[in-house]
Design a protein around this motif. Structure first.
Motif, short mmCIF file in Angstrom:
data_model
loop_
_atom_site.label_atom_id
_atom_site.label_comp_id
_atom_site.label_asym_id
_atom_site.label_seq_id
_atom_site.Cartn_x
_atom_site.Cartn_y
_atom_site.Cartn_z
N PHE A 195 25.34 54.63 -11.16
CA PHE A 195 26.13 53.81 -10.23
C PHE A 195 25.93 52.32 -10.50
O PHE A 195 26.89 51.55 -10.56
N TYR A 216 27.42 51.25 -13.93
CA TYR A 216 28.89 51.26 -13.98
C TYR A 216 29.50 50.28 -12.99
O TYR A 216 30.31 49.43 -13.36
N GLU A 217 29.12 50.40 -11.74
CA GLU A 217 29.80 49.62 -10.70
C GLU A 217 29.29 48.20 -10.57
O GLU A 217 30.03 47.31 -10.14
N MET A 218 28.04 47.99 -10.90
CA MET A 218 27.47 46.66 -10.70
C MET A 218 27.33 45.87 -12.01
O MET A 218 27.46 44.66 -12.01
N GLU A 219 27.04 46.57 -13.10
CA GLU A 219 26.81 45.86 -14.36
C GLU A 219 27.94 46.00 -15.36
O GLU A 219 27.92 45.39 -16.41
N GLY A 220 28.91 46.84 -15.06
CA GLY A 220 30.12 46.87 -15.86
C GLY A 220 30.04 47.60 -17.18
O GLY A 220 30.88 47.36 -18.07
N LEU A 221 29.07 48.49 -17.35
CA LEU A 221 29.01 49.25 -18.59
C LEU A 221 30.09 50.33 -18.59
O LEU A 221 30.49 50.84 -17.54
N SER A 222 30.53 50.70 -19.78
CA SER A 222 31.47 51.82 -19.90
C SER A 222 30.70 53.13 -19.84
O SER A 222 29.48 53.16 -20.01
N SER A 223 31.41 54.20 -19.60
CA SER A 223 30.76 55.51 -19.55
C SER A 223 30.07 55.87 -20.86
O SER A 223 28.92 56.34 -20.85
N GLU A 227 28.80 53.89 -23.03
CA GLU A 227 27.62 53.05 -23.18
C GLU A 227 26.49 53.53 -22.25
O GLU A 227 25.32 53.51 -22.62
N LEU A 240 28.54 59.81 -11.65
CA LEU A 240 29.23 58.68 -11.03
C LEU A 240 30.02 59.13 -9.81
O LEU A 240 30.04 58.46 -8.77
#
Lengths: 250, 194
Positions: B141, B144-151, B153, B169
């Motif tokens: 979470f 993905y949602e806070m740091e902006g990584l792709s799935s 990655e 997620l």
């Protein structure tokens, strides 16, 4: 569309806005011998593109603040690096599934700029199958040993460090044999590991590697038996997913 | 093999060898530090570490990176650092600063821990919410949602299949929504309609 409440957005925004202070950033960089300048204070240090503006200072070779804990923890983590790279290979063929997951919650918010995600080149995962071989004796894996602060006393520090290096060396050798398509030879090395380090720091990694070797050797039955035990005893381990994926344990 | 004090100046010689490569290695590490140390530190904070412990664990991740610099594929530095930092956190800070939960989420425990939420900052409320969620869900979470990584990655960083990232997620979003709603109700009950 992933709708979010205003309150969720507020919390996420607060989380994204936190940055390490200039003191924290400098402490980390100095400990690494990087001595990076941190212009503008903590609020602007190293966040995405702005971080790239920080000047590079003269690096020093000394590890001024690295403690023995740091060193041994780093050694501990290196054991997982092999898994990282195996996973890297296995994920290279994965397609992006962003659309399936929906947009980020944060996409509806004013956000800071994030560095772009690296793309992963497409490559098929390496085949792991090997000719079947007679199943060796199923050995009882040793219980894992915690590497924690209490073990890092002055008295045992040097010995422990040397032991950890020996463990990693043996596991690296076993992993190399496995990668070279010699699972039986890998199993022999893993048996040596179990004998030399019955309560090894990397015992879970050794078991996971053993399972992979059995799979590669065509002994799915033994692999599944070990995997079930592993998942029962180490269900919170970062290796659990890997083991589960290897054997598809029900 | 890791060597004590193995920093960029002591980096293993490349096939080309020479001090120039050492400088290049050091510059690469410095770039990795500038670009990603905030993300690493913040991820560790959301994982449950205090500011100082997050700095320690993040620092350790960079030591590992310095040792394995030649092995880190270009473009995957952030995934390497985050994955390594989280492994260090799991190994050395196992649930030390987290709520002790047996299930994915325990709202009763949250209720007990969250008395007086009206006096907490938004950041403290975030950590309260994340502390009520299962750590493996928190990791996905946050990344993905806070740091902006792709799935992909995240999958690379956590060494899990991409499908696992997607399922975690989904569960994490459900968990976060439930906990956030509960906290919001607590705030309203305490008259904290901030």
């Amino acid at each position: 569309m992933h709708d979010t409440t205003a309150f969720e957005n507020r919390l996420l925004s607060a989380a994204r806005s936190e940055v390490a202070s200039a003191a924290i950033s400098e402490r980390m960089s100095h400990a690494l011998g990087l001595n990076l300048a941190t212009p503008g204070g903590g609020a602007s240090v190293g966040t995405g593109a702005t971080a790239g503006k920080a000047a590079t200072g003269t690096a020093t070779a000394s590890l001024t603040k690295a403690t023995t804990l740091l060193v041994l923890s780093a050694v501990l983590v290196t054991a997982g690096i092999g898994l990282f790279y195996r996973a890297q290979r296995s994920h290279q063929g994965a397609q992006r599934i962003h659309q399936e997951e929906g947009p980020r919650i944060s996409e509806s918010l004013p956000t800071r700029t994030l560095s772009p995600s690296p793309s992963t080149p497409a490559q098929p995962p390496a085949p792991a199958s090997q000719p079947a071989a007679p199943a060796p004796r199923l050995e009882e894996p040793a219980p894992p040993r915690e590497l924690n602060h209490s073990r890092l006393s002055q008295t045992h520090r040097v010995d422990l460090e040397a032991e950890v290096k020996q463990e990693i060396g043996l596991l690296d050798a076993a992993r190399g044999r496995l990668t070279a398509g010699q699972p039986r030879s890998a199993l022999t090395l893993l048996t040596q590991y179990d004998r030399r380090f019955p309560r090894g720091t990397f015992a879970p990694e050794a078991v996971a590697l053993r399972i992979e070797a059995y799979v590669a050797a065509g002994d799915a039955t033994t692999a599944r038996t070990l995997a079930r035990r592993f998942l029962k005893e180490h269900h919170e381990s970062p290796l659990a997913d890997r083991v589960d994926h290897l054997t598809h344990v029900p | 093999m890791f060597r004590p004090g193995a920093l960029p100046d002591d980096a293993r010689p490349s096939p080309e060898g020479g001090a120039g490569m050492q400088t290049a290695a050091r510059e690469r590490l410095a770039t990795m530090f500038r670009d990603h140390h905030q993300t690493v530190w913040r991820t560790l904070r959301r994982w449950g570490l205090d500011a100082s412990s997050a700095a320690d664990a993040g620092q350790q991740a960079y030591v590992v990176a310095a040792e394995r610099l030649d092995d880190i594929q270009r473009g995957s530095e952030r995934a390497f650092l985050l994955g390594t930092a989280l492994r260090i956190a799991r190994a050395n800070f196992r649930k030390a600063n987290r709520l002790q939960l047996e299930e994915d989420m325990d709202l009763r425990t949250l209720d007990a821990k969250a008395e007086g939420v009206d006096g907490l900052s938004d950041l403290q409320l975030v950590d309260l919410a994340l502390g009520a969620m299962e750590p493996s869900l928190v990791e996905v979470f946050v990344l993905y949602e806070m740091e902006g990584l792709s799935s992909p990655e995240i999958a690379l960083a956590l060494t899990v299949p991409v499908g696992t990232v997607a399922s975690r997620l989904r569960r994490a979003r459900e968990g976060f929504r439930a906990v956030a709603k509960r906290i919001e109700l607590m705030l309203a009950r305490e008259g904290g309609a901030r």
